[in-house]
Design a protein around this motif. Structure first.
Motif, mmCIF file in Angstrom:
data_model
loop_
_atom_site.group_PDB
_atom_site.id
_atom_site.type_symbol
_atom_site.label_atom_id
_atom_site.label_comp_id
_atom_site.label_asym_id
_atom_site.label_seq_id
_atom_site.Cartn_x
_atom_site.Cartn_y
_atom_site.Cartn_z
ATOM 1 N N ASP A 1 0.841 -1.204 0.000
ATOM 2 C CA ASP A 1 0.000 0.000 0.000
ATOM 3 C C ASP A 1 0.875 1.254 0.000
ATOM 4 O O ASP A 1 0.628 2.207 -0.748
ATOM 5 C CB ASP A 1 -0.906 -0.016 1.232
ATOM 6 C CG ASP A 1 -2.061 0.974 1.124
ATOM 7 O OD1 ASP A 1 -2.296 1.513 0.013
ATOM 8 O OD2 ASP A 1 -2.738 1.212 2.134
ATOM 9 N N VAL A 2 1.908 1.256 0.841
ATOM 10 C CA VAL A 2 2.821 2.416 0.920
ATOM 11 C C VAL A 2 3.510 2.638 -0.424
ATOM 12 O O VAL A 2 3.609 3.775 -0.907
ATOM 13 C CB VAL A 2 3.876 2.199 2.035
ATOM 14 C CG1 VAL A 2 4.976 3.258 1.940
ATOM 15 C CG2 VAL A 2 3.209 2.256 3.402
ATOM 16 N N ASN A 3 3.990 1.562 -1.034
ATOM 17 C CA ASN A 3 4.686 1.667 -2.322
ATOM 18 C C ASN A 3 3.757 2.185 -3.425
ATOM 19 O O ASN A 3 4.139 3.045 -4.231
ATOM 20 C CB ASN A 3 5.261 0.312 -2.729
ATOM 21 C CG ASN A 3 6.396 -0.136 -1.830
ATOM 22 O OD1 ASN A 3 7.010 0.686 -1.140
ATOM 23 N ND2 ASN A 3 6.667 -1.428 -1.806
ATOM 24 N N ILE A 4 2.536 1.661 -3.458
ATOM 25 C CA ILE A 4 1.554 2.097 -4.464
ATOM 26 C C ILE A 4 1.185 3.567 -4.244
ATOM 27 O O ILE A 4 1.060 4.342 -5.195
ATOM 28 C CB ILE A 4 0.283 1.222 -4.408
ATOM 29 C CG1 ILE A 4 0.579 -0.206 -4.905
ATOM 30 C CG2 ILE A 4 -0.844 1.834 -5.229
ATOM 31 C CD1 ILE A 4 0.802 -0.335 -6.387
ATOM 32 N N CYS A 5 1.040 3.951 -2.979
ATOM 33 C CA CYS A 5 0.702 5.349 -2.664
ATOM 34 C C CYS A 5 1.811 6.303 -3.104
ATOM 35 O O CYS A 5 1.540 7.392 -3.613
ATOM 36 C CB CYS A 5 0.441 5.510 -1.166
ATOM 37 S SG CYS A 5 -1.129 4.818 -0.613
#
Length: 222
Positions: free
Chosen positions: A159-163
């Protein structure tokens, strides 16, 4: 004189409409959803959770309070929670090849169809209470869809990487990477979310079968 009387009648009708508001819909934590029923977000019943309802709501809700892209972009830069969730599921499946992890990624924001997408800066200010509510809703959703809960720790990192990627290509006009234009329509988000769900279900069932049979690579003894 006649105009004043008509005006009073209009006001009375408005007041009557307020009086006719159902008491159930005015309680704390209660929302009314598509089929006209009321539900309590802190105590969801299994019957309140269904894929169609979740997909429709997430397809309509924008990420980042609607600040993605601009009005010249495809679908006016509307980047939905559903599209974000599908991107996460696809990324996790590509990197890890684990359909259960991918399903967790797809459903990680499903609770926002009941709570709405609360932006992270605000969520930090109300962290303890909102986390308690969100975790309770997530647990219920995952149980109904028979998906392991709590979520794999990798879901948060994905999620952090996609954000990070989303913010660089959709929010910051000063970066070289800004200019994303593949914003799905509400209809596309809705259909893609549901299709991804059913595809992952097939992958999960196939994985279970392979685990039982030892996969398809074994050779039959002559």
């Amino acid at each position: 004189m006649e105009d004043n009387q008509n005006e009073r009648l209009v006001r009375i009708k408005r007041l009557n409409s307020y009086r006719n508001t159902q008491v159930d819909g005015m309680k704390d934590g209660v929302i009314k959803y598509t089929n006209g029923k009321y539900l309590t977000v802190t105590d969801l019943e299994d019957s309140a959770i269904n894929l169609d309802f979740i997909a429709m709501s997430l397809a309509k809700q924008p990420r980042y309070n609607g600040h993605t892209g601009d009005m010249t972009r495809r679908n006016h830069g509307h980047y939905s929670i559903a599209q974000h969730s599908v991107k996460m599921a696809e990324a996790s499946l590509f990197v890890y090849g684990d359909p259960v992890l991918a399903m967790q990624c797809l459903l990680h924001d499903a609770g926002e169809c009941y709570t709405g997408d609360i932006t992270n800066p605000l969520k930090v200010l109300i962290k303890d209470k909102i986390s308690e509510i969100e975790n309770k809703i997530d647990e219920k959703i995952f149980k109904v869809f028979d998906v392991p809960y709590p979520m794999d720790e990798r879901v948060k990192q994905i999620d952090v990487n996609i954000c990070d990627w989303e913010m660089s290509v959709m929010l910051d006009m000063n970066t070289k990477s800004y200019g994303y234009n593949n914003y799905w329509s509400v209809e596309e988000s809705y259909e893609n979310f549901k299709n991804t769900f059913f595809q992952l279900l097939e992958f999960i069932e196939l994985q279970k079968f392979e685990n039982l049979t030892g996969g398809f690579s074994h050779k039959r003894k002559s």
